[in-house]
Enzyme design. Sequence first.
Site, PDB file in Angstrom:
ATOM      1  N   LYS A  43       0.918  -1.188   0.243  1.00  0.00           N
ATOM      2  CA  LYS A  43      -0.208  -0.064  -0.102  1.00  0.00           C
ATOM      3  C   LYS A  43       0.813   1.185   0.035  1.00  0.00           C
ATOM      4  O   LYS A  43       1.912   1.231   0.452  1.00  0.00           O
ATOM      5  CB  LYS A  43      -0.738  -0.030   1.324  1.00  0.00           C
ATOM      6  CG  LYS A  43      -0.075  -1.039   2.257  1.00  0.00           C
ATOM      7  CD  LYS A  43      -1.013  -1.289   3.542  1.00  0.00           C
ATOM      8  CE  LYS A  43       0.122  -2.423   4.375  1.00  0.00           C
ATOM      9  NZ  LYS A  43      -0.267  -2.441   5.691  1.00  0.00           N
ATOM     10  N   SER A 130      -2.845   1.085  12.336  1.00  0.00           N
ATOM     11  CA  SER A 130      -2.390   2.516  11.639  1.00  0.00           C
ATOM     12  C   SER A 130      -3.526   2.935  10.567  1.00  0.00           C
ATOM     13  O   SER A 130      -3.385   3.959  10.392  1.00  0.00           O
ATOM     14  CB  SER A 130      -0.955   1.935  11.023  1.00  0.00           C
ATOM     15  OG  SER A 130      -0.164   1.728  11.920  1.00  0.00           O
TER      16      SER A 130
HETATM   17  O1  PNS Z   1       2.870  -3.665   9.542  1.00  0.00           O
HETATM   18  P1  PNS Z   1       2.652  -4.729   8.729  1.00  0.00           P
HETATM   19  O2  PNS Z   1       2.240  -4.099   7.466  1.00  0.00           O
HETATM   20  O3  PNS Z   1       1.589  -6.009   9.041  1.00  0.00           O
HETATM   21  O4  PNS Z   1       4.033  -5.494   8.332  1.00  0.00           O
HETATM   22  C1  PNS Z   1       4.504  -6.620   7.596  1.00  0.00           C
HETATM   23  C2  PNS Z   1       5.828  -6.962   7.208  1.00  0.00           C
HETATM   24  C3  PNS Z   1       6.945  -5.836   7.087  1.00  0.00           C
HETATM   25  C4  PNS Z   1       6.245  -7.804   8.766  1.00  0.00           C
HETATM   26  C5  PNS Z   1       5.970  -8.054   6.046  1.00  0.00           C
HETATM   27  O5  PNS Z   1       5.253  -7.279   5.076  1.00  0.00           O
HETATM   28  C6  PNS Z   1       7.230  -8.234   5.790  1.00  0.00           C
HETATM   29  O6  PNS Z   1       8.089  -9.038   6.357  1.00  0.00           O
HETATM   30  N1  PNS Z   1       7.560  -7.903   4.649  1.00  0.00           N
HETATM   31  C7  PNS Z   1       9.137  -8.156   4.196  1.00  0.00           C
HETATM   32  C8  PNS Z   1       8.980  -9.013   2.903  1.00  0.00           C
HETATM   33  C9  PNS Z   1       9.035 -10.735   3.240  1.00  0.00           C
HETATM   34  O7  PNS Z   1      10.089 -11.005   3.821  1.00  0.00           O
HETATM   35  N2  PNS Z   1       7.981 -11.337   2.804  1.00  0.00           N
HETATM   36  C10 PNS Z   1       7.948 -12.668   3.144  1.00  0.00           C
HETATM   37  C11 PNS Z   1       7.403 -12.900   4.703  1.00  0.00           C
HETATM   38  S1  PNS Z   1       5.678 -13.627   4.589  1.00  0.00           S
END
Ligand code: PNS
Length: 168
Positions: A43, A130
């Site tokens: 997003k 958020s």
């Molecule tokens: O605050 P959020 O948006 O719920 O956090 C999500 C987050 C940042 C923890 C997740 O999107 C993430 O780890 N992104 C990095 C990419 C990744 O490693 N993806 C595979 C894990 S399933």
Amino acid sequence: MLKMSALYPGSFDPITNGHVDIIERGLKVFDRVIVAVLKNPKKHPLFTTKERVKMVQDIFASRPAVEVRAFDGLLVDFARTQGTRVVIRGLRAISDFEYEFQMALMNRSLEPEIETFFMMPSVHYSFLSSNLVREVAALGGSVDGLVPPAVSRRLRSKVRGPHKVQIS
Ligand code: PNS
């Protein structure tokens, strides 16, 4: 307290009192909490990466055990660069469970040495996200008590400023 560091990843767009609560709880268990701010969430973020990092840094300026870093790419790769094998995630309600369960198991399949620790925030923040904070601020509602005062001020100036908050 474990002599160990833990990574607390998220979008933090913006950081809420629920996130602050989880970081405080994390500090009771781990000797260092690295807040990992995702650079490019799917997003379009309201706050830039720099702003999101700065807000967390300002809130924890007097707590050297909290470090704040921006990251992109896979979380497990970033965890490796930070020398940590623990990921903290907050669980607010049952509705969080499925997504968190999938993410924790995907991270484990990518890197079996990484463990995800789930922590529950205070019940006062169990409804807080958020997304909702951005929406309430965009519609002129008060977010006082839901986010730290400096975040509330920044949200207000985004609402008033030339780049108005978009509800996503
Ligand atoms: O605050 P959020 O948006 O719920 O956090 C999500 C987050 C940042 C923890 C997740 O999107 C993430 O780890 N992104 C990095 C990419 C990744 O490693 N993806 C595979 C894990 S399933």
